[in-house]
Motif scaffolding. Structure first.
Motif, PDB file in Angstrom:
ATOM      1  N   SER A   1      46.877  39.293  61.268  1.00  0.00           N
ATOM      2  CA  SER A   1      45.625  39.141  62.009  1.00  0.00           C
ATOM      3  C   SER A   1      45.866  39.010  63.513  1.00  0.00           C
ATOM      4  CB  SER A   1      44.860  37.913  61.509  1.00  0.00           C
ATOM      5  OG  SER A   1      45.573  36.720  61.816  1.00  0.00           O
ATOM      6  N   LYS A   2      47.132  39.061  63.927  1.00  0.00           N
ATOM      7  CA  LYS A   2      47.479  38.867  65.332  1.00  0.00           C
ATOM      8  C   LYS A   2      48.151  40.086  65.953  1.00  0.00           C
ATOM      9  CE  LYS A   2      46.010  34.675  65.805  1.00  0.00           C
ATOM     10  NZ  LYS A   2      44.883  34.402  66.751  1.00  0.00           N
ATOM     11  N   ARG A   3      47.933  41.237  65.381  1.00  0.00           N
ATOM     12  CA  ARG A   3      48.613  42.441  65.873  1.00  0.00           C
ATOM     13  C   ARG A   3      48.206  42.799  67.292  1.00  0.00           C
ATOM     14  NH1 ARG A   3      49.261  46.743  60.858  1.00  0.00           N
ATOM     15  NH2 ARG A   3      50.298  45.308  59.413  1.00  0.00           N
ATOM     16  N   LEU A   4      46.980  42.448  67.681  1.00  0.00           N
ATOM     17  CA  LEU A   4      46.509  42.800  69.020  1.00  0.00           C
ATOM     18  C   LEU A   4      47.162  41.957  70.116  1.00  0.00           C
ATOM     19  CD1 LEU A   4      42.680  43.349  68.381  1.00  0.00           C
ATOM     20  CD2 LEU A   4      44.478  45.082  68.635  1.00  0.00           C
ATOM     21  N   ILE A   5      47.693  40.798  69.741  1.00  0.00           N
ATOM     22  CA  ILE A   5      48.315  39.940  70.766  1.00  0.00           C
ATOM     23  C   ILE A   5      49.786  39.649  70.462  1.00  0.00           C
ATOM     24  CG2 ILE A   5      46.141  38.830  71.375  1.00  0.00           C
ATOM     25  CD1 ILE A   5      47.049  36.404  69.746  1.00  0.00           C
ATOM     26  N   TYR A   6      50.306  40.182  69.371  1.00  0.00           N
ATOM     27  CA  TYR A   6      51.702  39.902  69.004  1.00  0.00           C
ATOM     28  C   TYR A   6      52.667  40.379  70.087  1.00  0.00           C
ATOM     29  CZ  TYR A   6      55.913  39.547  66.142  1.00  0.00           C
ATOM     30  OH  TYR A   6      57.162  39.220  65.656  1.00  0.00           O
ATOM     31  N   HIS A   7      52.253  41.387  70.843  1.00  0.00           N
ATOM     32  CA  HIS A   7      53.140  41.921  71.886  1.00  0.00           C
ATOM     33  C   HIS A   7      53.259  40.983  73.087  1.00  0.00           C
ATOM     34  CE1 HIS A   7      49.109  42.956  73.304  1.00  0.00           C
ATOM     35  NE2 HIS A   7      49.625  43.058  74.520  1.00  0.00           N
ATOM     36  N   LEU A   8      52.363  40.006  73.201  1.00  0.00           N
ATOM     37  CA  LEU A   8      52.427  39.055  74.310  1.00  0.00           C
ATOM     38  C   LEU A   8      53.586  38.093  74.078  1.00  0.00           C
ATOM     39  CD1 LEU A   8      48.616  38.185  74.661  1.00  0.00           C
ATOM     40  CD2 LEU A   8      49.952  39.759  76.078  1.00  0.00           C
ATOM     41  N   ASP A   9      54.583  38.167  74.942  1.00  0.00           N
ATOM     42  CA  ASP A   9      55.792  37.374  74.725  1.00  0.00           C
ATOM     43  C   ASP A   9      55.503  35.884  74.620  1.00  0.00           C
ATOM     44  OD1 ASP A   9      57.339  39.636  74.723  1.00  0.00           O
ATOM     45  OD2 ASP A   9      57.944  39.472  76.823  1.00  0.00           O
ATOM     46  N   TRP A  10      54.673  35.370  75.542  1.00  0.00           N
ATOM     47  CA  TRP A  10      54.436  33.932  75.553  1.00  0.00           C
ATOM     48  C   TRP A  10      53.738  33.466  74.291  1.00  0.00           C
ATOM     49  CZ3 TRP A  10      49.538  32.003  75.151  1.00  0.00           C
ATOM     50  CH2 TRP A  10      48.472  32.875  75.449  1.00  0.00           C
ATOM     51  N   TRP A  11      52.826  34.294  73.736  1.00  0.00           N
ATOM     52  CA  TRP A  11      52.149  33.912  72.495  1.00  0.00           C
ATOM     53  C   TRP A  11      53.126  33.992  71.327  1.00  0.00           C
ATOM     54  CZ3 TRP A  11      51.394  35.502  67.579  1.00  0.00           C
ATOM     55  CH2 TRP A  11      50.447  34.793  66.840  1.00  0.00           C
ATOM     56  N   ARG A  12      53.900  35.054  71.267  1.00  0.00           N
ATOM     57  CA  ARG A  12      54.841  35.241  70.159  1.00  0.00           C
ATOM     58  C   ARG A  12      55.886  34.120  70.129  1.00  0.00           C
ATOM     59  NH1 ARG A  12      56.075  39.772  71.477  1.00  0.00           N
ATOM     60  NH2 ARG A  12      58.181  39.552  72.342  1.00  0.00           N
TER      61      ARG A  12
ATOM     62  N   ILE B   1      58.000  29.021  67.818  1.00  0.00           N
ATOM     63  CA  ILE B   1      58.407  27.651  68.169  1.00  0.00           C
ATOM     64  C   ILE B   1      57.566  26.642  67.397  1.00  0.00           C
ATOM     65  CG2 ILE B   1      58.385  25.931  70.013  1.00  0.00           C
ATOM     66  CD1 ILE B   1      59.182  28.207  71.941  1.00  0.00           C
ATOM     67  N   HIS B   2      56.265  26.895  67.344  1.00  0.00           N
ATOM     68  CA  HIS B   2      55.358  25.973  66.653  1.00  0.00           C
ATOM     69  C   HIS B   2      55.622  25.961  65.152  1.00  0.00           C
ATOM     70  CE1 HIS B   2      51.721  23.598  66.141  1.00  0.00           C
ATOM     71  NE2 HIS B   2      51.380  24.393  65.150  1.00  0.00           N
ATOM     72  N   VAL B   3      55.775  27.134  64.579  1.00  0.00           N
ATOM     73  CA  VAL B   3      55.961  27.249  63.133  1.00  0.00           C
ATOM     74  C   VAL B   3      57.245  26.561  62.679  1.00  0.00           C
ATOM     75  CG1 VAL B   3      56.550  28.897  61.312  1.00  0.00           C
ATOM     76  CG2 VAL B   3      54.560  29.302  62.747  1.00  0.00           C
ATOM     77  N   PHE B   4      58.314  26.719  63.443  1.00  0.00           N
ATOM     78  CA  PHE B   4      59.600  26.175  63.010  1.00  0.00           C
ATOM     79  C   PHE B   4      59.820  24.718  63.426  1.00  0.00           C
ATOM     80  CE2 PHE B   4      60.798  30.837  63.239  1.00  0.00           C
ATOM     81  CZ  PHE B   4      60.683  31.013  61.859  1.00  0.00           C
ATOM     82  N   SER B   5      59.038  24.228  64.388  1.00  0.00           N
ATOM     83  CA  SER B   5      59.190  22.827  64.795  1.00  0.00           C
ATOM     84  C   SER B   5      58.248  21.901  64.017  1.00  0.00           C
ATOM     85  CB  SER B   5      58.934  22.670  66.298  1.00  0.00           C
ATOM     86  OG  SER B   5      57.598  22.998  66.634  1.00  0.00           O
ATOM     87  N   SER B   6      57.128  22.416  63.580  1.00  0.00           N
ATOM     88  CA  SER B   6      56.135  21.579  62.899  1.00  0.00           C
ATOM     89  C   SER B   6      56.637  20.920  61.620  1.00  0.00           C
ATOM     90  CB  SER B   6      54.871  22.402  62.608  1.00  0.00           C
ATOM     91  OG  SER B   6      54.211  22.726  63.815  1.00  0.00           O
ATOM     92  N   PRO B   7      57.400  21.623  60.753  1.00  0.00           N
ATOM     93  CA  PRO B   7      57.915  20.934  59.562  1.00  0.00           C
ATOM     94  C   PRO B   7      58.780  19.722  59.904  1.00  0.00           C
ATOM     95  CG  PRO B   7      58.094  23.299  59.273  1.00  0.00           C
ATOM     96  CD  PRO B   7      57.689  23.068  60.704  1.00  0.00           C
ATOM     97  N   LEU B   8      59.560  19.810  60.985  1.00  0.00           N
ATOM     98  CA  LEU B   8      60.373  18.673  61.409  1.00  0.00           C
ATOM     99  C   LEU B   8      59.485  17.494  61.806  1.00  0.00           C
ATOM    100  CD1 LEU B   8      63.101  17.397  62.135  1.00  0.00           C
ATOM    101  CD2 LEU B   8      62.877  18.435  64.413  1.00  0.00           C
ATOM    102  N   VAL B   9      58.383  17.795  62.478  1.00  0.00           N
ATOM    103  CA  VAL B   9      57.440  16.747  62.878  1.00  0.00           C
ATOM    104  C   VAL B   9      56.808  16.105  61.646  1.00  0.00           C
ATOM    105  CG1 VAL B   9      55.295  16.268  64.114  1.00  0.00           C
ATOM    106  CG2 VAL B   9      56.958  17.853  65.090  1.00  0.00           C
TER     107      VAL B   9
ATOM    108  N   LEU C   1      49.056  26.573  73.228  1.00  0.00           N
ATOM    109  CA  LEU C   1      49.074  27.969  73.677  1.00  0.00           C
ATOM    110  C   LEU C   1      48.572  28.904  72.578  1.00  0.00           C
ATOM    111  CD1 LEU C   1      52.480  28.046  75.617  1.00  0.00           C
ATOM    112  CD2 LEU C   1      50.169  28.006  76.582  1.00  0.00           C
ATOM    113  N   MET C   2      48.947  28.614  71.351  1.00  0.00           N
ATOM    114  CA  MET C   2      48.434  29.413  70.239  1.00  0.00           C
ATOM    115  C   MET C   2      46.927  29.267  70.105  1.00  0.00           C
ATOM    116  SD  MET C   2      51.177  28.802  67.184  1.00  0.00           S
ATOM    117  CE  MET C   2      50.017  29.533  66.022  1.00  0.00           C
ATOM    118  N   GLY C   3      46.441  28.048  70.315  1.00  0.00           N
ATOM    119  CA  GLY C   3      45.015  27.777  70.176  1.00  0.00           C
ATOM    120  C   GLY C   3      44.152  28.569  71.133  1.00  0.00           C
ATOM    121  N   LEU C   4      44.719  28.952  72.265  1.00  0.00           N
ATOM    122  CA  LEU C   4      43.957  29.730  73.246  1.00  0.00           C
ATOM    123  C   LEU C   4      43.533  31.084  72.699  1.00  0.00           C
ATOM    124  CD1 LEU C   4      46.081  28.996  76.459  1.00  0.00           C
ATOM    125  CD2 LEU C   4      43.904  27.945  75.798  1.00  0.00           C
ATOM    126  N   TYR C   5      44.260  31.573  71.694  1.00  0.00           N
ATOM    127  CA  TYR C   5      43.938  32.862  71.078  1.00  0.00           C
ATOM    128  C   TYR C   5      43.678  32.708  69.581  1.00  0.00           C
ATOM    129  CZ  TYR C   5      44.979  35.685  75.197  1.00  0.00           C
ATOM    130  OH  TYR C   5      44.952  36.268  76.454  1.00  0.00           O
TER     131      TYR C   5
END
Length: 212
Positions: free
Chosen positions: A39-50, A55-63, A104-108
């Motif tokens: 569902s994120k193909r339109l913004i996946y190319h944005l480096d900062w979002w990707r 970062i969020h996906v892999f750090s959240s389980p540790l939290v 940052l993810m929430g912005l999109y």
């Protein structure tokens, strides 16, 4: 009775944590066609979002895991060093890695402005409650520290709540359009958790946890 409820709650959160870890495994492929990323193909190319996403996906389980370890009477009273180390891991990872990347993810976020507001507000509250918990423990106000940690961890568990409420909407076939359903779960995932947190605080949970 309270002990049984506490054990069941711990087991449920632990199970949810394991499920969250399992959900992150497919993203190790780092491909835009994996699960949610479709569902994120339109913004996946944005480096900062990707970068923020991974970062969020892999750090959240540790939290989630280190946060769960904070609510254990044995570690608080018998293993204080372990409690402090895992607590600092929780606070540091959350405040400097998981929450900013989530913001940052929430912005999109899918669902346009309503869900974007929800997830960015969630990230800010996540940081605020955690910083307050850190401030209180540095001031040696341990009961207040416990209260803020409950609020912080309630927001941490919004990742699990979001998926749980999504499941309920589908299971009970609640008549909502997908966009409407996502808006509902985006807010309920953390608002309901905060209400439950305040209920626990009202029941003096932090005080009982800290008593030997």
């Amino acid at each position: 009775m309270r002990s049984i409820v506490a054990i069941l709650a711990f087991a449920a959160i632990l199970y949810g944590s394991i499920c969250m870890v399992q959900l992150t495994i497919p993203f190790l492929q780092f491909k835009p066609t994996v699960d949610f990323l479709n569902s994120k193909r339109l913004i996946y190319h944005l480096d900062w979002w990707r970068y923020s996403f991974y970062i969020h996906v892999f750090s959240s389980p540790l939290v989630i895991v280190t946060g769960l370890l904070q609510f254990n009477r044995f570690s608080i009273h018998r293993k204080p060093k372990f409690h402090r180390i895992t607590g600092m891991m929780y606070i540091g990872t959350l405040v400097f890695i998981a929450a900013p990347s989530g913001f940052l993810m929430g912005l999109y976020a899918n669902g346009s402005y309503p869900t974007q507001i929800s997830f960015t507000l969630l990230s800010l509250l996540w940081i605020f409650t955690t910083v307050m918990a850190y401030r209180k423990v540095k001031q040696r106000k341990y009961v207040s520290h416990g209260r803020w940690m409950i609020r912080s961890y309630a927001l941490t568990l919004s990742a699990i709540s979001l998926r749980f409420f999504t499941f309920l909407i589908g299971y009970f076939n609640i008549p909502l359009y997908p966009a409407e359903a996502y808006i509902v779960v985006s807010y309920s995932s953390w608002m309901v958790n905060l209400l439950l947190a305040e209920w626990l605080i009202y029941l003096n949970y932090p005080e009982r946890l800290m008593k030997k």
